[in-house]
Design a protein around this motif. Structure first.
Motif, PDB file in Angstrom:
ATOM      1  N   GLU A 143      14.005 -21.083   6.164  1.00  0.00           N
ATOM      2  CA  GLU A 143      14.257 -19.841   5.434  1.00  0.00           C
ATOM      3  C   GLU A 143      15.114 -20.107   4.203  1.00  0.00           C
ATOM      4  N   ILE A 151      13.925 -19.188   0.445  1.00  0.00           N
ATOM      5  CA  ILE A 151      14.728 -18.308  -0.408  1.00  0.00           C
ATOM      6  C   ILE A 151      15.133 -19.021  -1.689  1.00  0.00           C
ATOM      7  N   TYR A 197      14.436 -11.126   1.591  1.00  0.00           N
ATOM      8  CA  TYR A 197      14.873 -12.070   2.620  1.00  0.00           C
ATOM      9  C   TYR A 197      16.404 -12.047   2.751  1.00  0.00           C
ATOM     10  N   SER A 238      17.821  -8.906   4.477  1.00  0.00           N
ATOM     11  CA  SER A 238      17.682  -8.975   5.930  1.00  0.00           C
ATOM     12  C   SER A 238      18.746  -9.880   6.533  1.00  0.00           C
TER      13      SER A 238
END
Length: 235
Positions: free
Chosen positions: A40, A44, A62, A65
């Protein structure tokens, strides 16, 4: 008796096996979680570094969250810092033309930084409040600085005062002035020297480019501060 001993031994073996299995499963879960987190982070970072505005918006989704779930990483914070300065502290130009001036991206990143109350996020917001010229971005930065609540040696209140002075001349905006007032109300108890704050409030209270409710609120806060008996001269 032998039966009881055998039963106890089997139970012990079963318990040990279960514990080992649970530990192994936990370790596998942790490894998987770390792997997914690192993936992730890479996604990102790539999205934030890309040229396209849409990719940067996805990066912010992203990041939002992650911030809401309380699982930000250093890489994520670096991405937020970059997006908050998109087109200001990091420029992309083609034939001299600025290609990545995205005030909405910067403003959203500033709002997210305000949800992460760290020294690093505060420093990023101070940098943006001083460097940016877009009222919507400065408004978001000041709002977030008030929410974080840090004010080491009056660095934040002085930054807000400087931004207020600049924008009261270049582009007086009532929404920005209101966020200045809200931030000052939140930071008032942390201020060592209120001189810059009082000066900024005076500018808002007497500037008729701002709507009456904003000027009235500035005057009320100004009276409250002046009546507090705190020192107001820099040393």
């Amino acid at each position: 008796m032998k039966f009881i001993k055998k039963t106890a031994l089997l139970a012990c073996v079963a318990f040990t096996a279960t514990s080992l299995f649970a530990q192994q499963a936990k370790e596998e879960t942790n490894v998987e979680s770390e792997y997914l987190s690192s993936v992730e982070d890479v996604v990102i970072t790539e999205l934030a570094n890309s040229d396209g505005r849409d990719n940067k918006l996805v990066a912010l989704q992203y990041l939002e969250s992650a911030v809401n779930e309380g699982r930000t990483t250093p890489d994520m914070m670096a991405a937020l810092d970059q997006l908050a300065g998109e087109g200001i502290t990091s420029e992309s130009r083609t034939n001299g033309r600025l290609m990545n001036n995205y005030p909405d991206i910067r403003a959203k990143a500033c709002d997210l930084l305000g949800q992460v109350a760290t020294e690093e996020s505060k420093n990023s917001l101070v940098k943006i409040a001083l460097a940016d010229n877009e009222p919507m971005v400065i408004t978001a930065a000041i709002r977030s600085l008030g929410n974080i609540g840090m004010n080491d040696h009056d660095d934040v209140v002085d930054t807000i005062a400087w931004a207020t002075k600049k924008n009261s001349v270049l582009n007086p905006t009532s929404s920005l002035a209101l966020e200045v007032l809200v931030a000052y109300e939140k930071l008032a108890d942390t201020v060592e020297d209120k001189s810059s704050m009082i000066q900024a409030l005076s500018q808002i209270a007497t500037n008729y480019h701002y709507v009456t409710p904003v000027r009235t609120r500035a005057l009320e806060l100004l009276k409250k501060l002046q009546g507090s008996g705190k020192k107001s001269n820099k040393k």
